[in-house]
Write an enzyme that holds these catalytic residues in place. Structure first.
Site, mmCIF file in Angstrom:
data_model
loop_
_atom_site.group_PDB
_atom_site.id
_atom_site.type_symbol
_atom_site.label_atom_id
_atom_site.label_comp_id
_atom_site.label_asym_id
_atom_site.label_seq_id
_atom_site.Cartn_x
_atom_site.Cartn_y
_atom_site.Cartn_z
ATOM 1 C CB CYS A 2 -22.305 20.851 -24.294
ATOM 2 S SG CYS A 2 -23.109 19.932 -23.003
ATOM 3 N NE ARG A 27 -16.872 24.202 -24.775
ATOM 4 C CZ ARG A 27 -16.988 25.487 -24.508
ATOM 5 N NH1 ARG A 27 -16.106 26.325 -24.985
ATOM 6 N NH2 ARG A 27 -17.969 25.947 -23.785
ATOM 7 C CD1 TRP A 74 -18.807 16.440 -19.490
ATOM 8 C CD2 TRP A 74 -20.448 17.376 -18.298
ATOM 9 N NE1 TRP A 74 -18.476 16.332 -18.159
ATOM 10 C CE2 TRP A 74 -19.458 16.889 -17.404
ATOM 11 C CE3 TRP A 74 -21.569 18.011 -17.761
ATOM 12 C CZ2 TRP A 74 -19.569 17.024 -16.026
ATOM 13 C CZ3 TRP A 74 -21.670 18.137 -16.390
ATOM 14 C CH2 TRP A 74 -20.691 17.640 -15.533
ATOM 15 C CG ASN A 100 -23.423 23.939 -25.427
ATOM 16 O OD1 ASN A 100 -23.637 22.808 -25.844
ATOM 17 N ND2 ASN A 100 -22.351 24.642 -25.758
ATOM 18 N N GLY A 101 -26.367 23.938 -21.973
ATOM 19 C CA GLY A 101 -27.081 24.578 -20.857
ATOM 20 C C GLY A 101 -28.126 23.637 -20.295
ATOM 21 C CD GLU A 481 -3.755 23.830 -9.584
ATOM 22 O OE1 GLU A 481 -4.853 23.904 -9.005
ATOM 23 O OE2 GLU A 481 -3.650 23.654 -10.806
ATOM 24 C CE LYS A 485 -4.295 20.710 -12.681
ATOM 25 N NZ LYS A 485 -4.819 21.977 -12.368
ATOM 26 C CD GLU A 488 -8.212 19.133 -12.405
ATOM 27 O OE1 GLU A 488 -9.113 19.947 -12.583
ATOM 28 O OE2 GLU A 488 -7.009 19.409 -12.628
ATOM 29 C CG HIS A 504 -5.056 20.026 14.032
ATOM 30 N ND1 HIS A 504 -5.069 19.969 15.406
ATOM 31 C CD2 HIS A 504 -4.186 21.008 13.700
ATOM 32 C CE1 HIS A 504 -4.257 20.908 15.886
ATOM 33 N NE2 HIS A 504 -3.707 21.545 14.866
ATOM 34 C CE LYS A 603 -8.879 24.472 -20.195
ATOM 35 N NZ LYS A 603 -7.973 24.298 -19.047
HETATM 36 C C1 G6P Z 1 -13.299 23.300 -14.581
HETATM 37 C C2 G6P Z 1 -11.943 22.919 -15.136
HETATM 38 C C3 G6P Z 1 -10.847 23.416 -14.184
HETATM 39 C C4 G6P Z 1 -10.988 24.904 -13.947
HETATM 40 C C5 G6P Z 1 -12.384 25.275 -13.439
HETATM 41 C C6 G6P Z 1 -12.605 26.782 -13.437
HETATM 42 O O1 G6P Z 1 -13.560 22.569 -13.438
HETATM 43 O O2 G6P Z 1 -11.836 21.530 -15.300
HETATM 44 O O3 G6P Z 1 -9.577 23.151 -14.755
HETATM 45 O O4 G6P Z 1 -10.021 25.329 -13.038
HETATM 46 O O5 G6P Z 1 -13.383 24.703 -14.289
HETATM 47 O O6 G6P Z 1 -12.550 27.232 -14.757
HETATM 48 P P1 G6P Z 1 -12.254 28.713 -15.193
HETATM 49 O O7 G6P Z 1 -12.308 28.674 -16.682
HETATM 50 O O8 G6P Z 1 -13.334 29.558 -14.596
HETATM 51 O O9 G6P Z 1 -10.918 29.084 -14.669
#
Ligand code: G6P
Length: 608
Positions: A2, A27, A74, A100-101, A481, A485, A488, A504, A603
């Site tokens: 949010c 975000r 969100w 937010n929260g 990673e 990616k 996501e 395994h 984000k």
């Molecule tokens: C969210 C984002 C990710 C990020 C993670 C940790 O899930 O979508 O891209 O890696 O948070 O975020 P930070 O800001 O703590 O690295």
């Protein structure tokens, strides 16, 4: 997650709010809304969907207004629709707020308020707070917010207006960031600097347990216990270009492409070639604890957690320091064994991830010093930790983290080198490592210049439903990673595994429908990885290999090969991850996905 913006001043309020909301869109959100004081009182416009949609619905409306608040939501409690979108009001339309929260005790509060006659219209936890403030309001908005929040359990970044007070916005913070922007005859409040940075760079940061009264010409910070908090206005340096796409079709592509520069920025002024070590200003005050550590614990989430895993290899290899990497969300609910010789590092791009912040609080109960590795200057994690290192990668807007990942690795490599030089590495070795580090930006540049080769591979595999990513050693986290990616932003199921572990379990999945991405560079595990490739090929899996430049042999035993330049094995993730970022990007674009704002993701995850 949010986003919040509040504005009070002479500008066109709607336009400031809409611009602010657009700046925090990255975000992640699913509905948006604004509230302002119009000539006839409080006016609210909100709907599900994008800010552009909200903008259309208010387009051309010249409404004279003294102040307003806006929000991107969100969804947590209640589906994303117009009713549940913020801002929320009480049943008399007297108090309006954006939040937010999460309000944890909202059910109990709601029940009590119901009994005293309040009627609720939404499924949200937030609406309860509007009713609660209205209930305790006695002519003083700041006072009412303070009193209401004493009854609330949970987390909040809150902006509140009241029909009685067209010249006031009240803000409150607990575990959800709020920054106040100080202008000339106007003031701003937002959950993210980007929301108002084009108007002012003079800011004060709200701390947990604080409330603020914001008028056109004055800002008063207080604690929930009504103590005035003196604040120093800080001037932030922020380049507006960094939060604009600058000709790229997506922020993600821009951020992937700018990595030669951002990696360079992360090391700038920090490398001491002659001494074969680094100078990290933010570590100076706690250097003794850092250098005297017997063990390290890294806490992080998402991509930052993958960077932490790379850090584990770096610290153990270069400094001989045992490292444990923890999901921040798990760490706080375990009984982590920490002593005064254990150092804790929290790694976070945004510096606002709630789970990581909570892990820091938990760690602080047990150890003296918690270090931070953050990108966002002045973020909550940066301010809560005792020492640390900034990434200096510039704002990262694309939800899928790319440039922050490589900068995190650079910072972890510099820390490992620093520690290693005190423990086991010679000046000559340190010198060689730095030489390789300096070469990384150029080498990343050569990989980027071959993006079309990755695009071609993406075209061939974009319709596959599953992918496997395999790597070994320091490139195992890169496999994780790469898989993250892809899932996501393209919504293709992908798994990352240590290459040898494949037999395994995941080997059962392999058939001629399964593309397998191998990181197969010529390091200590190369021969073993070749055997793993053979195992996949024997089952008719398609192999895409990321290999070392000059390795002609590998081309014979895989379907596709993408070459990366040779480097120090411990720095190889900085190169091998780039084609994987590009692969995910191209696949997602070809599938018509919203690359910068993937569904359901945020984000900065500010809920547990
Ligand atoms: C969210 C984002 C990710 C990020 C993670 C940790 O899930 O979508 O891209 O890696 O948070 O975020 P930070 O800001 O703590 O690295």
């Amino acid at each position: 997650m949010c986003g919040i913006i509040g504005y009070i001043g002479e500008r066109d309020v709607i336009s400031v709010l809409i611009q602010g909301l657009k700046r925090v869109e990255y975000r992640g959100y699913d509905s948006a809304g604004i509230a302002l004081f119009g000539p006839g009182g409080l006016l609210i416009k909100k709907d599900k969907g994008k800010v552009a949609h909200l903008e259309e619905s208010v387009n051309g409306q010249q409404i004279e207004s003294s102040a307003g608040i806006g929000h991107t939501r969100w969804a947590t409690h209640g589906e994303p629709n117009a009713v549940n979108a913020h801002p929320h009001t009480d049943d008399k339309n007297f108090i309006v707020l954006a939040h937010n929260g999460i309000i944890e005790n909202y059910m109990a509060l709601r029940e009590e308020l119901r009994q005293s006659g309040h009627e609720f219209t939404t499924e949200t936890d937030t609406e309860t707070v509007a009713h609660l403030i209205a209930e305790v309001y006695d002519g003083d908005l700041l006072e009412a917010v303070r009193r209401a929040l004493k009854l609330v359990q949970g987390t909040y970044g809150l902006v509140v207006m009241c029909a009685d007070k067209p010249d006031e916005i009240v803000a409150a913070r607990l575990s959800s960031p709020l920054i106040i922007g100080h202008g000339d005859g106007e003031n701003f409040v937002a959950s993210d600097l980007a929301a108002f940075v084009q108007f002012t760079r003079n800011v004060t940061y709200m701390e947990d347990g604080e409330v603020a009264l914001i008028t056109k010409n004055k800002i008063v910070h207080k604690t929930l216990a009504d103590k005035v908090v003196p604040k120093k206005i800080e001037k932030i340096s922020f380049d507006i270009e960094h939060i604009e796409k600058g000709g790229y079709s997506h922020f993600m592509l821009k951020e992937i492409t700018e990595q030669p520069r951002t990696i360079g920025d992360s090391m700038r002024g920090r490398l001491l070639s002659e001494e074969g070590t680094v100078r990290l200003g933010g570590m100076r005050e706690k250097e003794e604890q850092f250098l005297g550590a017997k063990r390290a614990v890294f806490v992080a989430c998402g991509t930052s957690w993958h960077a932490a895993l790379v850090g584990e290899y770096l610290f153990e290899e270069m400094a001989g320091l045992p490292v444990e990497v923890e999901y921040a969300s798990e760490f706080r609910y375990r009984s982590p064994v920490l002593d005064d010789k254990t150092i804790v590092f929290a790694i976070s791009q945004s510096g606002e991830t709630t789970d990581t912040l909570a892990a820091i609080q938990e760690a602080k109960r047990r150890v003296d010093t918690v270090f931070g590795i953050c990108n966002v200057v002045g973020s909550s994690i940066a301010r809560t930790t005792d020492a640390g290192v900034y990434l200096h990668a510039g704002p990262e807007i694309g939800v899928a983290s790319t440039k922050a990942f490589t900068s995190q690795i650079v910072v972890l490599a510099m820390l490992a080198l620093n520690l290693g030089r005190h423990r086991q590495i010679s000046a000559a070795e340190g010198h060689r490592f730095i030489k390789e580090l300096r070469e990384i930006p150029r080498k990343v540049g050569t990989i980027l210049s071959q993006s079309e080769k990755i695009e071609e591979i993406a075209r061939q595999y974009k319709d596959h439903r599953n992918f496997l990513y395999l790597g070994r050693g320091v490139n195992f986290p890169v496999a994780l990673e790469g898989a993250l990616k892809l899932k996501e932003i393209s919504y293709i199921h992908a798994e990352g595994y240590p290459a040898a572990e494949m037999k395994h379990g995941p080997i059962a999945l392999i058939d001629d429908e399964m593309p397998v991405v191998f990181i197969a560079i010529q390091d200590g595990t190369y021969e073993k990885v070749l055997s793993n490739i053979a195992e996949v090929r024997a089952r008719r899996g398609h192999v895409i290999a990321i290999a070392t430049e000059g390795d002609k042999d590998i081309a014979k035993c895989v379907d596709h090969v993408f070459y990366v330049p040779e480097t120090h094995p411990m720095l190889s993730p900085l190169l091998t991850v780039i084609p994987l970022q590009l692969l995910a990007y191209h696949v997602a674009v070809m599938r018509g996905c919203n690359v910068d704002m993937p569904r359901n993701l945020a984000k900065s995850v500010t809920v547990e």
